[in-house]
Design a protein around this motif. Sequence first.
Motif, PDB file in Angstrom:
ATOM      1  N   THR A 346       0.802  -1.230   0.000  1.00  0.00           N
ATOM      2  CA  THR A 346       0.000   0.000   0.000  1.00  0.00           C
ATOM      3  C   THR A 346       0.831   1.275   0.000  1.00  0.00           C
ATOM      4  O   THR A 346       0.302   2.356  -0.262  1.00  0.00           O
ATOM      5  N   LEU A 347       2.134   1.168   0.277  1.00  0.00           N
ATOM      6  CA  LEU A 347       2.957   2.366   0.393  1.00  0.00           C
ATOM      7  C   LEU A 347       2.989   3.219  -0.873  1.00  0.00           C
ATOM      8  O   LEU A 347       2.930   4.448  -0.787  1.00  0.00           O
ATOM      9  N   PRO A 348       3.098   2.637  -2.076  1.00  0.00           N
ATOM     10  CA  PRO A 348       3.125   3.494  -3.272  1.00  0.00           C
ATOM     11  C   PRO A 348       1.899   4.395  -3.392  1.00  0.00           C
ATOM     12  O   PRO A 348       2.032   5.597  -3.691  1.00  0.00           O
ATOM     13  N   SER A 349       0.721   3.859  -3.168  1.00  0.00           N
ATOM     14  CA  SER A 349      -0.482   4.690  -3.286  1.00  0.00           C
ATOM     15  C   SER A 349      -0.550   5.725  -2.159  1.00  0.00           C
ATOM     16  O   SER A 349      -0.995   6.858  -2.364  1.00  0.00           O
ATOM     17  N   LEU A 350      -0.108   5.336  -0.958  1.00  0.00           N
ATOM     18  CA  LEU A 350      -0.092   6.283   0.156  1.00  0.00           C
ATOM     19  C   LEU A 350       0.899   7.411  -0.114  1.00  0.00           C
ATOM     20  O   LEU A 350       0.620   8.577   0.167  1.00  0.00           O
ATOM     21  N   TRP A 351       2.064   7.064  -0.651  1.00  0.00           N
ATOM     22  CA  TRP A 351       3.039   8.092  -0.999  1.00  0.00           C
ATOM     23  C   TRP A 351       2.452   9.057  -2.026  1.00  0.00           C
ATOM     24  O   TRP A 351       2.625  10.272  -1.918  1.00  0.00           O
ATOM     25  N   GLN A 352       1.756   8.527  -3.019  1.00  0.00           N
ATOM     26  CA  GLN A 352       1.220   9.374  -4.071  1.00  0.00           C
ATOM     27  C   GLN A 352       0.198  10.357  -3.523  1.00  0.00           C
ATOM     28  O   GLN A 352       0.157  11.530  -3.922  1.00  0.00           O
ATOM     29  N   GLN A 353      -0.627   9.906  -2.575  1.00  0.00           N
ATOM     30  CA  GLN A 353      -1.609  10.803  -1.958  1.00  0.00           C
ATOM     31  C   GLN A 353      -0.914  11.948  -1.221  1.00  0.00           C
ATOM     32  O   GLN A 353      -1.314  13.113  -1.316  1.00  0.00           O
ATOM     33  N   VAL A 354       0.144  11.614  -0.479  1.00  0.00           N
ATOM     34  CA  VAL A 354       0.873  12.649   0.261  1.00  0.00           C
ATOM     35  C   VAL A 354       1.623  13.567  -0.699  1.00  0.00           C
ATOM     36  O   VAL A 354       1.668  14.790  -0.501  1.00  0.00           O
ATOM     37  N   ASP A 355       2.188  13.000  -1.742  1.00  0.00           N
ATOM     38  CA  ASP A 355       2.909  13.812  -2.727  1.00  0.00           C
ATOM     39  C   ASP A 355       1.964  14.802  -3.401  1.00  0.00           C
ATOM     40  O   ASP A 355       2.338  15.950  -3.664  1.00  0.00           O
ATOM     41  N   ASN A 356       0.744  14.374  -3.666  1.00  0.00           N
ATOM     42  CA  ASN A 356      -0.254  15.262  -4.282  1.00  0.00           C
ATOM     43  C   ASN A 356      -0.614  16.428  -3.363  1.00  0.00           C
ATOM     44  O   ASN A 356      -1.047  17.485  -3.834  1.00  0.00           O
ATOM     45  N   ALA A 357      -0.450  16.231  -2.056  1.00  0.00           N
ATOM     46  CA  ALA A 357      -0.784  17.271  -1.074  1.00  0.00           C
ATOM     47  C   ALA A 357       0.471  17.986  -0.563  1.00  0.00           C
ATOM     48  O   ALA A 357       0.437  18.632   0.489  1.00  0.00           O
ATOM     49  N   HIS A 358       1.554  17.890  -1.317  1.00  0.00           N
ATOM     50  CA  HIS A 358       2.850  18.407  -0.835  1.00  0.00           C
ATOM     51  C   HIS A 358       2.794  19.889  -0.496  1.00  0.00           C
ATOM     52  O   HIS A 358       3.351  20.335   0.523  1.00  0.00           O
ATOM     53  N   SER A 359       2.131  20.675  -1.304  1.00  0.00           N
ATOM     54  CA  SER A 359       2.077  22.115  -1.064  1.00  0.00           C
ATOM     55  C   SER A 359       1.371  22.430   0.252  1.00  0.00           C
ATOM     56  O   SER A 359       1.860  23.245   1.052  1.00  0.00           O
ATOM     57  N   ALA A 360       0.225  21.787   0.476  1.00  0.00           N
ATOM     58  CA  ALA A 360      -0.517  22.032   1.713  1.00  0.00           C
ATOM     59  C   ALA A 360       0.251  21.517   2.933  1.00  0.00           C
ATOM     60  O   ALA A 360       0.265  22.161   3.991  1.00  0.00           O
ATOM     61  N   LEU A 361       0.922  20.381   2.792  1.00  0.00           N
ATOM     62  CA  LEU A 361       1.709  19.838   3.898  1.00  0.00           C
ATOM     63  C   LEU A 361       2.902  20.740   4.219  1.00  0.00           C
ATOM     64  O   LEU A 361       3.265  20.913   5.388  1.00  0.00           O
ATOM     65  N   THR A 362       3.492  21.314   3.188  1.00  0.00           N
ATOM     66  CA  THR A 362       4.619  22.215   3.409  1.00  0.00           C
ATOM     67  C   THR A 362       4.171  23.467   4.148  1.00  0.00           C
ATOM     68  O   THR A 362       4.850  23.937   5.070  1.00  0.00           O
ATOM     69  N   GLN A 363       3.024  24.011   3.769  1.00  0.00           N
ATOM     70  CA  GLN A 363       2.504  25.191   4.466  1.00  0.00           C
ATOM     71  C   GLN A 363       2.221  24.870   5.933  1.00  0.00           C
ATOM     72  O   GLN A 363       2.538  25.655   6.833  1.00  0.00           O
ATOM     73  N   HIS A 364       1.649  23.703   6.175  1.00  0.00           N
ATOM     74  CA  HIS A 364       1.394  23.276   7.557  1.00  0.00           C
ATOM     75  C   HIS A 364       2.701  23.115   8.329  1.00  0.00           C
ATOM     76  O   HIS A 364       2.815  23.542   9.493  1.00  0.00           O
ATOM     77  N   ALA A 365       3.696  22.523   7.685  1.00  0.00           N
ATOM     78  CA  ALA A 365       4.996  22.307   8.333  1.00  0.00           C
ATOM     79  C   ALA A 365       5.657  23.627   8.690  1.00  0.00           C
ATOM     80  O   ALA A 365       6.368  23.719   9.698  1.00  0.00           O
ATOM     81  N   GLN A 366       5.441  24.664   7.891  1.00  0.00           N
ATOM     82  CA  GLN A 366       6.033  25.969   8.174  1.00  0.00           C
ATOM     83  C   GLN A 366       5.363  26.651   9.359  1.00  0.00           C
ATOM     84  O   GLN A 366       6.003  27.413  10.091  1.00  0.00           O
TER      85      GLN A 366
END
Length: 389
Positions: A346-366
């Motif tokens: 399941t990791l490839p599909s989970l990675w793809q979901q997170v990669d698609n949300a990279h911009s929002a995750l980066t803003q949250h991380a900041q």
Amino acid sequence: MQSQTQANHWDIFCAVVDNYGDIGVTWRLAKQLAKEYGLAVNLWVDDLASFGHILPKLDPKCASQNFEGVCIKHWDTPLTQEYQPGDVLIEAFACELPPEVLDQITALHRSGNQVPVWLNLEYLSAEDWVEGCHGLPSLQRSGLKKQFYFPGFTPKTGGLICEADLLQRRQAWQDNNERQAFFETLGLSGIQTDHTVISLFSYESDSLEALCRHWQQGDNQIHLLVPIGRSLNSLGAFVDPQGPLTPGSRYSHGKLTIHLLPMTDQQGYDRLLWSSDFNIVRGEDSFLRAQWAAKPFIWHIYPQEEDYHLIKLEAFMAFYCHNLAPEIASAWKKLNIGFNQGAQETLPSLWQQVDNAHSALTQHAQNWPNEALNDADLATRLVQFVKNS
């Protein structure tokens, strides 16, 4: 040896476990206490050779040496260097103090003299029970009192290690676009601005092979930066296990390029995290530095019996994701759990979901560091805790 009995003399004892985790935390704390609070700090370490991987100038054969305002002392058995009781005595992560030290502070106590504030610095956890245990005393057989100091993510805990100028230094690094120059100092080539850079500092895991196979078949060029260490034990299908795994080696597989890096000092590791688009980290020290780097990350938590580490992971993720969009929080949580469980299918599909949300995750991380610090870092709270004691 010159006696140090002034009120600003602290001793920290650290037994090196898993090479870099415990010493990474105590070294950062010792440096900050010396620099920001002017304390005379002795850091007693049992394994100077391992310590040397994150402090290359350290001489593993020298019993006492000074770096960045901290006196580093070899903790041998029996203890051959004289211990002079100061104001504070920190036993890092239940490492158990040398009997010579216990004998000295016990004698002081029995003679009615002032003894150091004795603290056990515990591991970081986001679990609910930490607030109730932080600061609790434990009466020892000798009559001495030891108190438990718990780092944590709430105002009722001991806080998180973060130097006063760290976030400003990170922001200046990013504003000045120093990433490419940093890559050049590491001897890295071929990394374009539109490529994805991932740093990897994990334990062994089957999850790594699953992600690498996904990355090599993807659409984007990915550069995986791997300091020489345990992660490589899980990358045998992508590096040459028969040849020397040396810094500077690189291995290309489709869209994935793996670059091997030397172990670095703590400043260099911070810059590696700042320069990457995504970080895979482990343990406690690199886990916290990934948060201050303000980039999306996976936390490979140290495995414990009966999967108790997953409870600790869930507790942290609840804090980290509380104001993140539910669908993005769900994807990031599942990726972290899947990585820690070795869920290769399941990791490839989970990675793809997170990669698609990279911009929002980066803003949250900041936004996260200012929220997590709760207006006071660990060193600040620790100094105040000692004053109140």
